[in-house]
Design a protein around this motif. Structure first.
Motif, PDB file in Angstrom:
ATOM      1  N   ARG A  64      -0.434  -3.031  -6.408  1.00  0.00           N
ATOM      2  CA  ARG A  64      -1.543  -3.983  -6.243  1.00  0.00           C
ATOM      3  C   ARG A  64      -1.021  -5.404  -6.360  1.00  0.00           C
ATOM      4  O   ARG A  64      -0.041  -5.661  -7.068  1.00  0.00           O
ATOM      5  CB  ARG A  64      -2.588  -3.772  -7.319  1.00  0.00           C
ATOM      6  CG  ARG A  64      -3.313  -2.471  -7.216  1.00  0.00           C
ATOM      7  CD  ARG A  64      -4.201  -2.323  -8.407  1.00  0.00           C
ATOM      8  NE  ARG A  64      -5.472  -1.745  -8.009  1.00  0.00           N
ATOM      9  CZ  ARG A  64      -6.469  -1.577  -8.834  1.00  0.00           C
ATOM     10  NH1 ARG A  64      -6.370  -1.953 -10.081  1.00  0.00           N
ATOM     11  NH2 ARG A  64      -7.581  -1.035  -8.413  1.00  0.00           N
TER      12      ARG A  64
ATOM     13  N   LYS B 244       3.605   1.809  -1.417  1.00  0.00           N
ATOM     14  CA  LYS B 244       4.181   2.046  -2.749  1.00  0.00           C
ATOM     15  C   LYS B 244       3.122   2.000  -3.850  1.00  0.00           C
ATOM     16  O   LYS B 244       3.458   2.013  -5.034  1.00  0.00           O
ATOM     17  CB  LYS B 244       5.250   0.986  -3.056  1.00  0.00           C
ATOM     18  CG  LYS B 244       6.423   0.973  -2.116  1.00  0.00           C
ATOM     19  CD  LYS B 244       7.353   2.090  -2.451  1.00  0.00           C
ATOM     20  CE  LYS B 244       8.601   1.987  -1.576  1.00  0.00           C
ATOM     21  NZ  LYS B 244       9.502   3.095  -1.784  1.00  0.00           N
ATOM     22  N   ASN B 245       1.854   1.904  -3.472  1.00  0.00           N
ATOM     23  CA  ASN B 245       0.733   1.817  -4.424  1.00  0.00           C
ATOM     24  C   ASN B 245       0.884   0.651  -5.401  1.00  0.00           C
ATOM     25  O   ASN B 245       0.639   0.788  -6.597  1.00  0.00           O
ATOM     26  CB  ASN B 245       0.554   3.132  -5.193  1.00  0.00           C
ATOM     27  CG  ASN B 245       0.055   4.244  -4.314  1.00  0.00           C
ATOM     28  OD1 ASN B 245      -0.678   3.998  -3.362  1.00  0.00           O
ATOM     29  ND2 ASN B 245       0.473   5.457  -4.604  1.00  0.00           N
TER      30      ASN B 245
ATOM     31  N   ILE C  95       0.825  -1.212   0.000  1.00  0.00           N
ATOM     32  CA  ILE C  95       0.000   0.000   0.000  1.00  0.00           C
ATOM     33  C   ILE C  95       0.856   1.258   0.000  1.00  0.00           C
ATOM     34  O   ILE C  95       0.537   2.232  -0.673  1.00  0.00           O
ATOM     35  CB  ILE C  95      -0.976  -0.021   1.188  1.00  0.00           C
ATOM     36  CG1 ILE C  95      -1.945  -1.194   1.016  1.00  0.00           C
ATOM     37  CG2 ILE C  95      -1.744   1.287   1.302  1.00  0.00           C
ATOM     38  CD1 ILE C  95      -2.781  -1.491   2.226  1.00  0.00           C
TER      39      ILE C  95
END
Length: 92
Positions: free
Chosen positions: A49, A46-47, A44
């Protein structure tokens, strides 16, 4: 204080369905199929998925790892000096 997760986790999982519990001369080995799943964990901070990719034989694992990294838009950096150059560019 918020703790940052500064790692990217990749898990290689092999399938074991439809196989006996133990095999071999003394029934000491656990069998697994040579195919499975490469799982890239979400991060999360580092964004990133979560991503998954199936592989069909053991030599196919590197391709599956590259595929999940590509899907997550990750770029591997091998140059140690990259960080210092990036800092200099940021100051301009």
């Amino acid at each position: 204080m918020k703790k940052d997760n500064k790692t990217i986790g990749i898990t290689v999982r092999f399938f074991t369905n439809g196989l006996p519990d133990k095999i071999g001369k003394r029934n000491m080995q656990t069998p697994f199929w040579s195919n499975g799943n490469v799982h890239l964990e979400a991060n999360i901070s580092k964004n990133i998925r979560a991503q998954n990719e199936l592989f069909h034989y053991i030599d196919d694992i590197p391709r599956a790892i590259r595929e999940v990294m590509c899907k997550a838009k990750l770029a591997a950096v091998e140059d140690v000096a990259y960080t210092s150059r990036a800092v200099k560019r940021g100051k301009k």
